[in-house]
Design a protein around this motif. Structure first.
Motif, PDB file in Angstrom:
ATOM      1  N   ASP A  91      39.482  33.178  34.970  1.00  0.00           N
ATOM      2  CA  ASP A  91      38.578  32.087  34.591  1.00  0.00           C
ATOM      3  C   ASP A  91      39.233  30.733  34.812  1.00  0.00           C
ATOM      4  OD1 ASP A  91      36.425  33.636  33.897  1.00  0.00           O
ATOM      5  OD2 ASP A  91      36.923  33.714  31.758  1.00  0.00           O
ATOM      6  N   ALA A  92      40.535  30.649  34.542  1.00  0.00           N
ATOM      7  CA  ALA A  92      41.238  29.368  34.657  1.00  0.00           C
ATOM      8  C   ALA A  92      41.592  29.018  36.096  1.00  0.00           C
ATOM      9  CB  ALA A  92      42.505  29.392  33.810  1.00  0.00           C
ATOM     10  N   HIS A  93      41.988  30.011  36.899  1.00  0.00           N
ATOM     11  CA  HIS A  93      42.533  29.728  38.225  1.00  0.00           C
ATOM     12  C   HIS A  93      41.679  30.255  39.376  1.00  0.00           C
ATOM     13  CE1 HIS A  93      46.143  28.428  36.193  1.00  0.00           C
ATOM     14  NE2 HIS A  93      46.214  29.588  35.574  1.00  0.00           N
ATOM     15  N   GLY A  94      40.962  31.329  39.173  1.00  0.00           N
ATOM     16  CA  GLY A  94      40.149  31.898  40.240  1.00  0.00           C
ATOM     17  C   GLY A  94      40.917  32.864  41.120  1.00  0.00           C
ATOM     18  N   LEU A  95      42.113  32.524  41.516  1.00  0.00           N
ATOM     19  CA  LEU A  95      42.955  33.352  42.382  1.00  0.00           C
ATOM     20  C   LEU A  95      44.289  33.548  41.669  1.00  0.00           C
ATOM     21  CD1 LEU A  95      43.225  34.631  45.272  1.00  0.00           C
ATOM     22  CD2 LEU A  95      44.274  32.489  45.952  1.00  0.00           C
ATOM     23  N   ILE A  96      44.649  34.814  41.392  1.00  0.00           N
ATOM     24  CA  ILE A  96      45.870  35.073  40.627  1.00  0.00           C
ATOM     25  C   ILE A  96      46.702  36.165  41.280  1.00  0.00           C
ATOM     26  CG2 ILE A  96      44.874  34.381  38.418  1.00  0.00           C
ATOM     27  CD1 ILE A  96      44.710  37.385  37.718  1.00  0.00           C
ATOM     28  N   LYS A  97      47.994  36.138  40.949  1.00  0.00           N
ATOM     29  CA  LYS A  97      48.901  37.219  41.318  1.00  0.00           C
ATOM     30  C   LYS A  97      49.275  37.970  40.053  1.00  0.00           C
ATOM     31  CE  LYS A  97      51.360  35.741  45.450  1.00  0.00           C
ATOM     32  NZ  LYS A  97      52.658  35.332  45.982  1.00  0.00           N
ATOM     33  N   VAL A  98      49.359  39.287  40.170  1.00  0.00           N
ATOM     34  CA  VAL A  98      49.743  40.150  39.065  1.00  0.00           C
ATOM     35  C   VAL A  98      50.955  40.963  39.521  1.00  0.00           C
ATOM     36  CG1 VAL A  98      48.984  42.030  37.559  1.00  0.00           C
ATOM     37  CG2 VAL A  98      47.335  40.307  38.313  1.00  0.00           C
ATOM     38  N   ARG A  99      51.994  41.000  38.693  1.00  0.00           N
ATOM     39  CA  ARG A  99      53.169  41.808  39.006  1.00  0.00           C
ATOM     40  C   ARG A  99      53.126  43.061  38.146  1.00  0.00           C
ATOM     41  NH1 ARG A  99      57.802  41.168  41.618  1.00  0.00           N
ATOM     42  NH2 ARG A  99      57.587  38.916  41.782  1.00  0.00           N
ATOM     43  N   MET A 100      53.248  44.215  38.798  1.00  0.00           N
ATOM     44  CA  MET A 100      53.232  45.492  38.089  1.00  0.00           C
ATOM     45  C   MET A 100      54.590  46.157  38.261  1.00  0.00           C
ATOM     46  SD  MET A 100      50.417  48.437  38.301  1.00  0.00           S
ATOM     47  CE  MET A 100      50.506  49.866  37.254  1.00  0.00           C
ATOM     48  N   PHE A 101      55.246  46.461  37.133  1.00  0.00           N
ATOM     49  CA  PHE A 101      56.578  47.044  37.163  1.00  0.00           C
ATOM     50  C   PHE A 101      56.504  48.569  37.207  1.00  0.00           C
ATOM     51  CE2 PHE A 101      57.146  42.953  34.950  1.00  0.00           C
ATOM     52  CZ  PHE A 101      58.008  42.359  35.851  1.00  0.00           C
ATOM     53  N   SER A 102      55.862  49.096  38.211  1.00  0.00           N
ATOM     54  CA  SER A 102      55.755  50.544  38.374  1.00  0.00           C
ATOM     55  C   SER A 102      56.288  50.907  39.750  1.00  0.00           C
ATOM     56  CB  SER A 102      54.300  50.985  38.237  1.00  0.00           C
ATOM     57  OG  SER A 102      54.174  52.347  38.545  1.00  0.00           O
ATOM     58  N   ASP A 103      56.972  52.041  39.834  1.00  0.00           N
ATOM     59  CA  ASP A 103      57.534  52.455  41.114  1.00  0.00           C
ATOM     60  C   ASP A 103      56.575  53.323  41.920  1.00  0.00           C
ATOM     61  OD1 ASP A 103      59.877  51.087  40.697  1.00  0.00           O
ATOM     62  OD2 ASP A 103      60.840  52.771  39.666  1.00  0.00           O
ATOM     63  N   GLN A 104      55.496  53.808  41.325  1.00  0.00           N
ATOM     64  CA  GLN A 104      54.535  54.656  42.043  1.00  0.00           C
ATOM     65  C   GLN A 104      53.479  53.788  42.713  1.00  0.00           C
ATOM     66  OE1 GLN A 104      55.045  55.357  38.635  1.00  0.00           O
ATOM     67  NE2 GLN A 104      56.580  56.958  38.994  1.00  0.00           N
ATOM     68  N   ARG A 105      53.422  53.899  44.039  1.00  0.00           N
ATOM     69  CA  ARG A 105      52.455  53.119  44.808  1.00  0.00           C
ATOM     70  C   ARG A 105      51.022  53.490  44.438  1.00  0.00           C
ATOM     71  NH1 ARG A 105      52.076  49.840  49.039  1.00  0.00           N
ATOM     72  NH2 ARG A 105      50.308  50.027  50.449  1.00  0.00           N
ATOM     73  N   GLU A 106      50.771  54.773  44.224  1.00  0.00           N
ATOM     74  CA  GLU A 106      49.412  55.214  43.896  1.00  0.00           C
ATOM     75  C   GLU A 106      48.950  54.606  42.567  1.00  0.00           C
ATOM     76  OE1 GLU A 106      51.943  57.543  44.477  1.00  0.00           O
ATOM     77  OE2 GLU A 106      51.457  57.723  46.607  1.00  0.00           O
ATOM     78  N   ALA A 107      49.867  54.485  41.617  1.00  0.00           N
ATOM     79  CA  ALA A 107      49.520  53.892  40.327  1.00  0.00           C
ATOM     80  C   ALA A 107      49.180  52.413  40.486  1.00  0.00           C
ATOM     81  CB  ALA A 107      50.668  54.066  39.336  1.00  0.00           C
TER      82      ALA A 107
END
Length: 157
Positions: free
Chosen positions: A45-61
């Motif tokens: 809502d604030a930015h429209g375009l965001i990056k999210v970092r996920m600390f998981s080693d499984q690509r499928e997850a």
């Protein structure tokens, strides 16, 4: 909400816009929780375009999380590269406050007067100008008047 679909050209533009962004949402070992979804929704809502970092080693997850985020938040999945996920959603229109019946308020205006010889610094004078006043080219404050465009238009007739 269903996810938004983008054309390849739109996705390419969004990837370019997201290049310089830093991750604003971090997903830890617990995965997608309601708190993560709430934060991602607020960031979209604030930015429209965001990056999210996920600390998981499984690509499928990570791929499943990207699709789940996009589907639950009504966003478009833009990119999944490494542990970074990029999401886009159009920003909602913010309501504009109604300024009906309000005139312009007072403002502070700087007036520069240059020296005639050019050897000295210009004098800076701050003047408070009210809403019904204007600043002339000479630097004096005058009450604003309605401009008369034509005498013939004012004549009855």
């Amino acid at each position: 909400m269903p996810a938004i679909s983008l054309t390849p050209a739109q996705r390419k533009d969004k990837r370019g816009e997201a290049h310089h962004l830093d991750p604003v949402v971090l997903i830890g070992n617990d995965g997608l929780t309601s708190a993560v979804l709430k934060e991602a929704d607020a960031a979209l809502d604030a930015h429209g375009l965001i990056k999210v970092r996920m600390f998981s080693d499984q690509r499928e997850a990570r791929e499943a999380a990207l699709l789940q985020l996009a589907d639950q938040l009504g966003a478009a999945p833009v990119q999944h590269i490494g542990k970074l996920l990029v999401l886009w959603r159009p920003m909602p229109d913010k309501p504009k406050p109604a300024n009906e019946g309000k005139a312009a308020g007072p403002r502070i205006v700087k007036i520069l007067k240059f020296s005639k010889s050019g050897n000295h610094r210009p004098q800076v004078k701050k003047v408070r100008v009210l809403g019904n006043q204007r600043l002339t080219a000479g630097g004096s404050v005058k009450r604003a008047k309605k401009r008369v465009s034509s005498v013939k238009k004012l004549a009855p007739g």
